[in-house]
Scaffold this motif. Structure first.
Motif, mmCIF file in Angstrom:
data_model
loop_
_atom_site.group_PDB
_atom_site.id
_atom_site.type_symbol
_atom_site.label_atom_id
_atom_site.label_comp_id
_atom_site.label_asym_id
_atom_site.label_seq_id
_atom_site.Cartn_x
_atom_site.Cartn_y
_atom_site.Cartn_z
ATOM 1 N N TYR A 153 -20.872 -12.248 -11.568
ATOM 2 C CA TYR A 153 -20.098 -11.130 -12.118
ATOM 3 C C TYR A 153 -20.528 -9.801 -11.494
ATOM 4 N N MET A 154 -21.822 -9.627 -11.313
ATOM 5 C CA MET A 154 -22.306 -8.377 -10.716
ATOM 6 C C MET A 154 -21.872 -8.255 -9.257
ATOM 7 N N ASP A 155 -21.956 -9.356 -8.510
ATOM 8 C CA ASP A 155 -21.518 -9.328 -7.116
ATOM 9 C C ASP A 155 -20.019 -9.019 -7.004
ATOM 10 N N ARG A 156 -19.240 -9.618 -7.903
ATOM 11 C CA ARG A 156 -17.797 -9.394 -7.875
ATOM 12 C C ARG A 156 -17.455 -7.924 -8.198
ATOM 13 N N GLN A 157 -18.103 -7.361 -9.223
ATOM 14 C CA GLN A 157 -17.850 -5.970 -9.576
ATOM 15 C C GLN A 157 -18.340 -5.015 -8.484
ATOM 16 N N ALA A 158 -19.492 -5.336 -7.879
ATOM 17 C CA ALA A 158 -20.001 -4.487 -6.796
ATOM 18 C C ALA A 158 -19.038 -4.480 -5.609
ATOM 19 N N TYR A 159 -18.454 -5.642 -5.309
ATOM 20 C CA TYR A 159 -17.490 -5.720 -4.215
ATOM 21 C C TYR A 159 -16.249 -4.877 -4.520
ATOM 22 N N LYS A 160 -15.757 -4.953 -5.765
ATOM 23 C CA LYS A 160 -14.573 -4.174 -6.134
ATOM 24 C C LYS A 160 -14.850 -2.681 -6.082
ATOM 25 N N ILE A 161 -16.025 -2.278 -6.558
ATOM 26 C CA ILE A 161 -16.380 -0.854 -6.532
ATOM 27 C C ILE A 161 -16.511 -0.361 -5.096
ATOM 28 N N GLU A 162 -17.194 -1.171 -4.272
ATOM 29 C CA GLU A 162 -17.365 -0.785 -2.875
ATOM 30 C C GLU A 162 -16.024 -0.666 -2.163
ATOM 31 N N LYS A 163 -15.139 -1.626 -2.399
ATOM 32 C CA LYS A 163 -13.823 -1.601 -1.757
ATOM 33 C C LYS A 163 -13.002 -0.401 -2.247
ATOM 34 N N ALA A 164 -13.082 -0.098 -3.534
ATOM 35 C CA ALA A 164 -12.341 1.034 -4.079
ATOM 36 C C ALA A 164 -12.836 2.355 -3.486
ATOM 37 N N ILE A 165 -14.148 2.496 -3.346
ATOM 38 C CA ILE A 165 -14.706 3.725 -2.767
ATOM 39 C C ILE A 165 -14.290 3.878 -1.311
ATOM 40 N N LYS A 166 -14.351 2.781 -0.559
ATOM 41 C CA LYS A 166 -13.963 2.846 0.851
ATOM 42 C C LYS A 166 -12.480 3.157 1.016
ATOM 43 N N ASP A 167 -11.650 2.536 0.184
ATOM 44 C CA ASP A 167 -10.211 2.817 0.263
ATOM 45 C C ASP A 167 -9.923 4.265 -0.111
ATOM 46 N N TRP A 168 -10.607 4.792 -1.115
ATOM 47 C CA TRP A 168 -10.407 6.181 -1.511
ATOM 48 C C TRP A 168 -10.831 7.134 -0.405
ATOM 49 N N PHE A 169 -11.982 6.859 0.193
ATOM 50 C CA PHE A 169 -12.465 7.735 1.259
ATOM 51 C C PHE A 169 -11.567 7.645 2.488
ATOM 52 N N ARG A 170 -11.069 6.460 2.795
ATOM 53 C CA ARG A 170 -10.158 6.324 3.936
ATOM 54 C C ARG A 170 -8.854 7.066 3.678
ATOM 55 N N ASN A 171 -8.328 6.966 2.462
ATOM 56 C CA ASN A 171 -7.107 7.702 2.128
ATOM 57 C C ASN A 171 -7.335 9.208 2.191
ATOM 58 N N LEU A 172 -8.529 9.656 1.776
ATOM 59 C CA LEU A 172 -8.839 11.076 1.847
ATOM 60 C C LEU A 172 -8.875 11.555 3.294
ATOM 61 N N LEU A 173 -9.503 10.772 4.170
ATOM 62 C CA LEU A 173 -9.557 11.158 5.578
ATOM 63 C C LEU A 173 -8.171 11.142 6.212
ATOM 64 N N GLU A 174 -7.343 10.165 5.848
ATOM 65 C CA GLU A 174 -5.982 10.143 6.376
ATOM 66 C C GLU A 174 -5.197 11.361 5.901
ATOM 67 N N LEU A 175 -5.426 11.778 4.648
ATOM 68 C CA LEU A 175 -4.764 12.980 4.138
ATOM 69 C C LEU A 175 -5.225 14.221 4.905
ATOM 70 N N LEU A 176 -6.530 14.345 5.135
ATOM 71 C CA LEU A 176 -7.052 15.478 5.903
ATOM 72 C C LEU A 176 -6.555 15.443 7.337
ATOM 73 N N PHE A 177 -6.412 14.238 7.897
ATOM 74 C CA PHE A 177 -5.919 14.084 9.263
ATOM 75 C C PHE A 177 -4.492 14.604 9.382
ATOM 76 N N GLN A 178 -3.631 14.182 8.454
ATOM 77 C CA GLN A 178 -2.245 14.663 8.463
ATOM 78 C C GLN A 178 -2.174 16.158 8.160
ATOM 79 N N ALA A 179 -3.050 16.638 7.268
ATOM 80 C CA ALA A 179 -3.048 18.059 6.938
ATOM 81 C C ALA A 179 -3.473 18.908 8.135
ATOM 82 N N ALA A 180 -4.429 18.426 8.926
ATOM 83 C CA ALA A 180 -4.854 19.167 10.118
ATOM 84 C C ALA A 180 -3.708 19.309 11.108
#
Length: 330
Positions: A153-180
């Motif tokens: 259960y801990m491994d599964r939740q850690a994977y979901k949290i890690e994936k969510a953080i990476k997806d959020w950060f990637r979306n943020l960079l894509e937003l900044l990229f388009q904004a630039a």
């Protein structure tokens, strides 16, 4: 509203405001006429004082500039835009040739990555609900089995949290990229509108003796700013090709059944940061194509903004990496 629509709005804004240059023709004609009077009188007086024949050819310059002022939107802006527009069309064609369907490649990569993780017994239960339930059924109710369940259960939740953080950060960079890219296009449109509307005044001032360089400076600055879009398209095509090559390499590796995928998107994130900083170097690169004076402070401010953006993005990358490491350690 999509990003492409915002760029089209800027194109339409320039086309709508370009006829306003004709409203400045009245003021410019009066200023140019007064300058032509003094210019011709000075040339005639110099020739008479030196007992030399009057050279008529230099005196035609104010009249030629006067014709340009009278028909400024058609003769000057229309001619320059017609000459420079093939450059924009050519670079945009290069961008369309290089830009692949990145969404399809990303979906194909995600699918292959999911299949590869399912094939691996150590990671299958993390991404697949069926494999997770299957592994739970295989366990009993011994204390060791309960500890294993808690770890799963801990491994599964850690994977979901890690994936969510990476997806959020990637979306943020894509937003900044388009904004630039939108910031560069907005500044370009603003500069072109100001140069177009006040262009007749610059032409009228160049009639006066001692201000002839005003015409050359206006032409070089207009061409330099106009070329921001072609340079931006070339830079975007390079970045799009890099992203396509990264995705194609990942897809090729994931196609190997023995390959164990790595969920890290570090390379993609690094190139996104490079792209954000690189957009702010477009004015400097355009200055290498045609030299335009008077933009030193702007280039310096743009470089400082790029450095600050890189520092913020780097700090964000370090913070995200620290959070991910802390989650994994827990």
């Amino acid at each position: 509203m999509e990003w492409n629509n915002l760029h089209e709005v800027l194109r339409a804004l320039y086309d709508d405001m370009m006829p306003l240059a004709g409203d400045m023709a009245g003021v410019a004609k009066g200023l140019a006429g007064l300058g032509a009077l003094f210019y011709v009188a000075l040339k005639v007086w110099q020739a008479l004082s030196r007992a030399e024949p009057i050279d008529v050819f230099p005196m035609l310059r104010p009249f030629a500039l006067g014709l340009c002022i009278m028909f400024f939107p058609t003769i000057v802006l229309g001619t320059m835009n017609t000459v420079l527009s093939p450059i924009v069309s050519g670079t945009h064609a290069i961008l369309e040739d290089q830009v692949l369907d990145l969404n399809k490649l990303q979906q194909q990569k995600d699918k292959l990555e999911y299949e590869a993780m399912v094939r691996n017994p150590e990671t299958a239960y993390i991404v697949s609900d069926e494999e997770f339930d299957k592994k739970l059924d295989e366990l009993g109710w011994m204390p060791s089995d309960l500890a294993t369940m808690a770890g799963m259960y801990m491994d599964r939740q850690a994977y979901k949290i890690e994936k969510a953080i990476k997806d959020w950060f990637r979306n943020l960079l894509e937003l900044l990229f388009q904004a630039a890219a939108l910031v560069i296009d907005t500044i370009r449109t603003f500069f072109l509108i100001v140069l177009s509307i006040l262009g007749p005044i610059a032409f009228s001032l160049s009639v006066w003796d001692g201000f002839q360089s005003t015409l050359t400076q206006w032409l070089t600055r207009y061409i330099s700013v106009y070329l921001w879009l072609p340079v931006s398209d070339l830079f975007s095509s390079m970045l799009a090709r890099i992203q396509s090559l990264i995705l194609e390499r990942d897809i090729e590796q994931l196609s190997d059944p023995s390959y164990i995928p790595d969920s890290s998107n570090t390379v993609y994130i690094i190139f996104m940061i490079i792209g954000i900083i690189g957009y702010f170097t477009i004015p400097t690169v355009t200055g290498w194509i045609i030299q335009a004076g008077g933009a030193g402070n702007f280039s310096r401010n743009v470089n400082q903004a790029a450095m600050k953006t890189g520092n913020i993005a780097g700090a964000g990358t370090g913070s995200v990496a620290g959070n991910i490491s802390g989650q994994l350690m827990k």
